[in-house]
Write a protein that holds these residues in place. Sequence first.
Motif, PDB file in Angstrom:
ATOM      1  N   ASN A 435       2.152  41.414   8.361  1.00  0.00           N
ATOM      2  CA  ASN A 435       0.994  41.354   9.246  1.00  0.00           C
ATOM      3  C   ASN A 435       0.546  39.907   9.264  1.00  0.00           C
ATOM      4  OD1 ASN A 435      -1.597  41.345  10.425  1.00  0.00           O
ATOM      5  ND2 ASN A 435      -1.927  43.470   9.857  1.00  0.00           N
ATOM      6  N   PRO A 436       0.740  39.200  10.393  1.00  0.00           N
ATOM      7  CA  PRO A 436       0.424  37.765  10.410  1.00  0.00           C
ATOM      8  C   PRO A 436      -0.972  37.447   9.894  1.00  0.00           C
ATOM      9  CG  PRO A 436       1.542  38.385  12.429  1.00  0.00           C
ATOM     10  CD  PRO A 436       1.280  39.666  11.690  1.00  0.00           C
ATOM     11  N   MET A 437      -1.965  38.232  10.319  1.00  0.00           N
ATOM     12  CA  MET A 437      -3.336  37.887   9.970  1.00  0.00           C
ATOM     13  C   MET A 437      -3.746  38.358   8.581  1.00  0.00           C
ATOM     14  SD  MET A 437      -4.050  35.884  12.295  1.00  0.00           S
ATOM     15  CE  MET A 437      -5.753  35.530  11.885  1.00  0.00           C
ATOM     16  N   ASN A 438      -2.776  38.856   7.785  1.00  0.00           N
ATOM     17  CA  ASN A 438      -3.064  39.018   6.364  1.00  0.00           C
ATOM     18  C   ASN A 438      -3.290  37.659   5.689  1.00  0.00           C
ATOM     19  OD1 ASN A 438      -3.188  41.775   6.089  1.00  0.00           O
ATOM     20  ND2 ASN A 438      -1.051  42.029   5.503  1.00  0.00           N
ATOM     21  N   LEU A 439      -3.051  36.589   6.466  1.00  0.00           N
ATOM     22  CA  LEU A 439      -3.521  35.260   6.033  1.00  0.00           C
ATOM     23  C   LEU A 439      -4.972  35.337   5.568  1.00  0.00           C
ATOM     24  CD1 LEU A 439      -2.344  32.901   8.938  1.00  0.00           C
ATOM     25  CD2 LEU A 439      -1.636  32.680   6.569  1.00  0.00           C
ATOM     26  N   SER A 440      -5.755  36.134   6.289  1.00  0.00           N
ATOM     27  CA  SER A 440      -7.193  36.212   6.029  1.00  0.00           C
ATOM     28  C   SER A 440      -7.516  36.991   4.765  1.00  0.00           C
ATOM     29  CB  SER A 440      -7.900  36.901   7.206  1.00  0.00           C
ATOM     30  OG  SER A 440      -7.497  36.353   8.438  1.00  0.00           O
ATOM     31  N   TRP A 441      -6.585  37.856   4.342  1.00  0.00           N
ATOM     32  CA  TRP A 441      -6.893  38.786   3.262  1.00  0.00           C
ATOM     33  C   TRP A 441      -6.253  38.399   1.932  1.00  0.00           C
ATOM     34  CZ3 TRP A 441     -10.902  41.385   4.430  1.00  0.00           C
ATOM     35  CH2 TRP A 441     -11.115  41.847   5.730  1.00  0.00           C
ATOM     36  N   LEU A 442      -5.860  37.130   1.782  1.00  0.00           N
ATOM     37  CA  LEU A 442      -5.213  36.715   0.530  1.00  0.00           C
ATOM     38  C   LEU A 442      -6.054  37.051  -0.710  1.00  0.00           C
ATOM     39  CD1 LEU A 442      -2.972  35.452  -1.081  1.00  0.00           C
ATOM     40  CD2 LEU A 442      -3.878  33.181  -0.516  1.00  0.00           C
ATOM     41  N   PRO A 443      -7.378  36.817  -0.745  1.00  0.00           N
ATOM     42  CA  PRO A 443      -8.132  37.177  -1.959  1.00  0.00           C
ATOM     43  C   PRO A 443      -8.030  38.656  -2.318  1.00  0.00           C
ATOM     44  CG  PRO A 443      -9.420  35.686  -0.614  1.00  0.00           C
ATOM     45  CD  PRO A 443      -8.236  36.093   0.214  1.00  0.00           C
ATOM     46  N   LEU A 444      -8.167  39.547  -1.335  1.00  0.00           N
ATOM     47  CA  LEU A 444      -8.088  40.980  -1.614  1.00  0.00           C
ATOM     48  C   LEU A 444      -6.672  41.377  -2.019  1.00  0.00           C
ATOM     49  CD1 LEU A 444      -9.273  43.820  -1.678  1.00  0.00           C
ATOM     50  CD2 LEU A 444      -8.942  43.956   0.807  1.00  0.00           C
ATOM     51  N   ILE A 445      -5.668  40.854  -1.314  1.00  0.00           N
ATOM     52  CA  ILE A 445      -4.286  41.168  -1.671  1.00  0.00           C
ATOM     53  C   ILE A 445      -3.992  40.698  -3.089  1.00  0.00           C
ATOM     54  CG2 ILE A 445      -1.865  40.706  -1.116  1.00  0.00           C
ATOM     55  CD1 ILE A 445      -2.698  40.412   1.813  1.00  0.00           C
ATOM     56  N   TYR A 446      -4.441  39.492  -3.424  1.00  0.00           N
ATOM     57  CA  TYR A 446      -4.167  38.945  -4.756  1.00  0.00           C
ATOM     58  C   TYR A 446      -4.884  39.744  -5.836  1.00  0.00           C
ATOM     59  CZ  TYR A 446      -3.356  35.540  -8.439  1.00  0.00           C
ATOM     60  OH  TYR A 446      -2.957  34.925  -9.597  1.00  0.00           O
ATOM     61  N   ARG A 447      -6.083  40.258  -5.531  1.00  0.00           N
ATOM     62  CA  ARG A 447      -6.796  41.072  -6.515  1.00  0.00           C
ATOM     63  C   ARG A 447      -6.008  42.349  -6.844  1.00  0.00           C
ATOM     64  NH1 ARG A 447     -10.252  41.252 -10.788  1.00  0.00           N
ATOM     65  NH2 ARG A 447      -8.044  40.974 -11.301  1.00  0.00           N
ATOM     66  N   LEU A 500      -4.477  27.781   3.076  1.00  0.00           N
ATOM     67  CA  LEU A 500      -4.111  26.709   2.139  1.00  0.00           C
ATOM     68  C   LEU A 500      -5.144  26.568   1.030  1.00  0.00           C
ATOM     69  CD1 LEU A 500      -2.827  24.068   4.708  1.00  0.00           C
ATOM     70  CD2 LEU A 500      -1.449  25.329   3.038  1.00  0.00           C
ATOM     71  N   HIS A 501      -6.415  26.750   1.374  1.00  0.00           N
ATOM     72  CA  HIS A 501      -7.475  26.692   0.366  1.00  0.00           C
ATOM     73  C   HIS A 501      -7.261  27.775  -0.692  1.00  0.00           C
ATOM     74  CE1 HIS A 501     -11.548  26.467  -1.366  1.00  0.00           C
ATOM     75  NE2 HIS A 501     -11.509  27.793  -1.326  1.00  0.00           N
ATOM     76  N   HIS A 502      -7.018  29.003  -0.253  1.00  0.00           N
ATOM     77  CA  HIS A 502      -6.870  30.094  -1.201  1.00  0.00           C
ATOM     78  C   HIS A 502      -5.537  30.033  -1.953  1.00  0.00           C
ATOM     79  CE1 HIS A 502     -10.200  32.515   0.931  1.00  0.00           C
ATOM     80  NE2 HIS A 502     -10.637  32.108  -0.242  1.00  0.00           N
ATOM     81  N   VAL A 503      -4.504  29.462  -1.332  1.00  0.00           N
ATOM     82  CA  VAL A 503      -3.255  29.252  -2.071  1.00  0.00           C
ATOM     83  C   VAL A 503      -3.497  28.295  -3.231  1.00  0.00           C
ATOM     84  CG1 VAL A 503      -0.986  28.135  -1.925  1.00  0.00           C
ATOM     85  CG2 VAL A 503      -1.661  29.832  -0.212  1.00  0.00           C
ATOM     86  N   GLU A 504      -4.310  27.289  -2.999  1.00  0.00           N
ATOM     87  CA  GLU A 504      -4.632  26.342  -4.072  1.00  0.00           C
ATOM     88  C   GLU A 504      -5.448  27.012  -5.173  1.00  0.00           C
ATOM     89  OE1 GLU A 504      -4.469  22.882  -6.174  1.00  0.00           O
ATOM     90  OE2 GLU A 504      -3.404  23.374  -4.309  1.00  0.00           O
ATOM     91  N   VAL A 505      -6.320  27.950  -4.785  1.00  0.00           N
ATOM     92  CA  VAL A 505      -7.158  28.650  -5.772  1.00  0.00           C
ATOM     93  C   VAL A 505      -6.343  29.643  -6.588  1.00  0.00           C
ATOM     94  CG1 VAL A 505      -9.055  30.304  -6.030  1.00  0.00           C
ATOM     95  CG2 VAL A 505      -9.310  28.346  -4.486  1.00  0.00           C
ATOM     96  N   PHE A 506      -5.531  30.469  -5.911  1.00  0.00           N
ATOM     97  CA  PHE A 506      -4.840  31.567  -6.597  1.00  0.00           C
ATOM     98  C   PHE A 506      -3.444  31.202  -7.084  1.00  0.00           C
ATOM     99  CE2 PHE A 506      -7.774  33.793  -3.631  1.00  0.00           C
ATOM    100  CZ  PHE A 506      -8.540  34.451  -4.586  1.00  0.00           C
ATOM    101  N   LYS A 507      -2.822  30.232  -6.412  1.00  0.00           N
ATOM    102  CA  LYS A 507      -1.452  29.820  -6.742  1.00  0.00           C
ATOM    103  C   LYS A 507      -0.471  31.007  -6.770  1.00  0.00           C
ATOM    104  CE  LYS A 507      -2.915  25.675  -9.158  1.00  0.00           C
ATOM    105  NZ  LYS A 507      -4.281  25.748  -8.621  1.00  0.00           N
ATOM    106  N   PRO A 508      -0.423  31.777  -5.696  1.00  0.00           N
ATOM    107  CA  PRO A 508       0.542  32.882  -5.629  1.00  0.00           C
ATOM    108  C   PRO A 508       1.954  32.340  -5.406  1.00  0.00           C
ATOM    109  CG  PRO A 508      -0.537  32.635  -3.524  1.00  0.00           C
ATOM    110  CD  PRO A 508      -1.195  31.640  -4.443  1.00  0.00           C
ATOM    111  N   GLN A 509       2.947  33.231  -5.530  1.00  0.00           N
ATOM    112  CA  GLN A 509       4.330  32.844  -5.254  1.00  0.00           C
ATOM    113  C   GLN A 509       4.532  32.842  -3.741  1.00  0.00           C
ATOM    114  OE1 GLN A 509       7.344  34.649  -8.123  1.00  0.00           O
ATOM    115  NE2 GLN A 509       5.649  36.104  -8.357  1.00  0.00           N
ATOM    116  N   VAL A 510       4.760  31.672  -3.176  1.00  0.00           N
ATOM    117  CA  VAL A 510       4.873  31.530  -1.722  1.00  0.00           C
ATOM    118  C   VAL A 510       6.152  30.800  -1.366  1.00  0.00           C
ATOM    119  CG1 VAL A 510       3.817  30.603   0.375  1.00  0.00           C
ATOM    120  CG2 VAL A 510       2.363  31.466  -1.461  1.00  0.00           C
ATOM    121  N   TYR A 511       6.880  31.356  -0.420  1.00  0.00           N
ATOM    122  CA  TYR A 511       8.029  30.677   0.179  1.00  0.00           C
ATOM    123  C   TYR A 511       7.675  30.368   1.629  1.00  0.00           C
ATOM    124  CZ  TYR A 511      12.616  29.901   2.270  1.00  0.00           C
ATOM    125  OH  TYR A 511      13.675  29.367   2.961  1.00  0.00           O
TER     126      TYR A 511
END
Length: 601
Positions: A435-447, A500-511
Amino acid sequence: MQEILTALSQGQPLAAEAMARTWLQGQPGHAVVQHCLAVALHQQGRQQEAADAFERLVELSPESGEYWSSYAVVLGQAGHLEQAELAHRRAVALQPEHPDRLLNFGLYLLHMGRHEEASEVLLKAHENAPASAEIRIHAANACAIARDYRANILLGPWRLWEGLSPTLRAELAELLAGLGDGLAAMQLYEDLLQDDPDNQPIRLKLAGIYERVNQLQAAEQTLQHYLRAVGTPDDLAAGDVAHLQATLLMRRGQVTEAAQLLERTQPRPGHDYAHFFALAAARDRLTDTRGALSALAEAHRLQVEELKLVAPERFAVNAPLLPDIAHRLSEQDVLRWPTLESPLAVQSPVFIVGFPRSGTTLLEQMLDAHPLLQSMDEQPFFNVLAEQLESHGLDVPRDLHRLGQADCDELRRGYLSMVCGKIQRRWEAQLVDKNPMNLSWLPLIYRLFPQAKFILALRHPCDVLLSNYMQNFRAPVLAYACSSFERLAEAYVLAMQTWLHHVEVFKPQVYVSRYEDLVERPQEGAANLARFLGLKDAAPLLDFHQHARNKGYIATPSYSQVIQPLSNKAVGRWHAYREALEPVLPVLQPMLDHWGYGTKA
């Protein structure tokens, strides 16, 4: 009395009327007989007389919600719309929880074009009668028109519904097609046509569905059968026929003929922005840039007009461009999160994200072609979970620190339940959630899935903007954001910077998968994807186009592209539209710089 009721049940309204009038001469205040008279007149199509009879009935029984509701329906059919609304409101006030009263009122509101009000009234009817398939279908229809994702949820158990009338089955099929379940719609239309081979409107809809599931020969044959049966279609059907013919011409590569057909075809009544999106696609394929932009401007103008009716909140003062990106968490915010047990990476979904039209569907089909992976059509599951949390007073993402182990376990179970309601889960395969706009839900997905792997689909921002501007999106947020290059550029930068902000905060595995690299060097791209996901064999990823063709229905705008082998034809497409995109390049510059994309031809 029984003779009157028998006459009505046996389709003899004239006899019922005569007997009722005779009875009422002796007992003019008999409400039940007055009701029979009103129904008999209604069955004969004598709506004004029926309305007069119902008016007398509610005078006799002013506290009957049933009578007021029937009166309202007949008033509407007689054209007395203001009086009909008052009668509906009276019926609901007398029986505020009665599903039939709410159903009739909701259908009235839908007929009046008041889609948001209709969906709320019909959803309340559903709450009071959750087992009613009829109410679910009408509520889902209202939600779909209002671009409300709850339509999908309402139709979830549709396969369990029995005894639906042909009218309701046809409405269900059309809803399922519009919501992305084309194979189910195809099955329903085929069944309807088998039961009634002379139902030519259903045949035309089936032809359209065959095209959407990439069964082009069946679409052609069914359309020709329809045309032989009807001769000359009426004006509304003629527009649908012309658009299907143009689509089939485009798919055969006969672009000039398709464009000429669309030029000759008048837009259908109402906000027929689909006509202009189709015309723009044909002109674009003919390299008629100016003509394509002209058609797109008209398409977006009409779509915005409709959005103002079905989603007025998009136009409120200070309405956020992307409502799901309302707050960014800091590292300090995340330190408040309690440490919880969570699934391992192999037990978690693989999430494909990226701004729409960045190549997410291509990636999804590549991964789904691997036997150890299983994808599903794009679903708003995290929107649903967030709304559930908000209904309990928790703001997402601000209040994610309040979630404990039991809360996260329950949310994961809810997510899995929604997945299993959409696909037949293969448990040996890892789930792919695109889902492209799961960009918006990174905090919830990561939780919920902190060890999950993410694939970010990346494409030149200018190509992304152009492709989005050319799409006819159903979702109000996307439709509004894509209605101008200015809004699109702002939305793209906002979405990417928040990611990008939340990737820096959570540091998930991203390709990060660059579209341009993938289509230029597919074997290398497939190998990198397989390595990231821990797959030993990358070969199945490259056979995605045949796998996608075998799947049938693909519920994204690129359904006709992903059944073809990889091509770089769409790379740099934006240069032909440089003049239109030039004003927004400064807005895009931060992202162009970050991802290393240039703007020279």
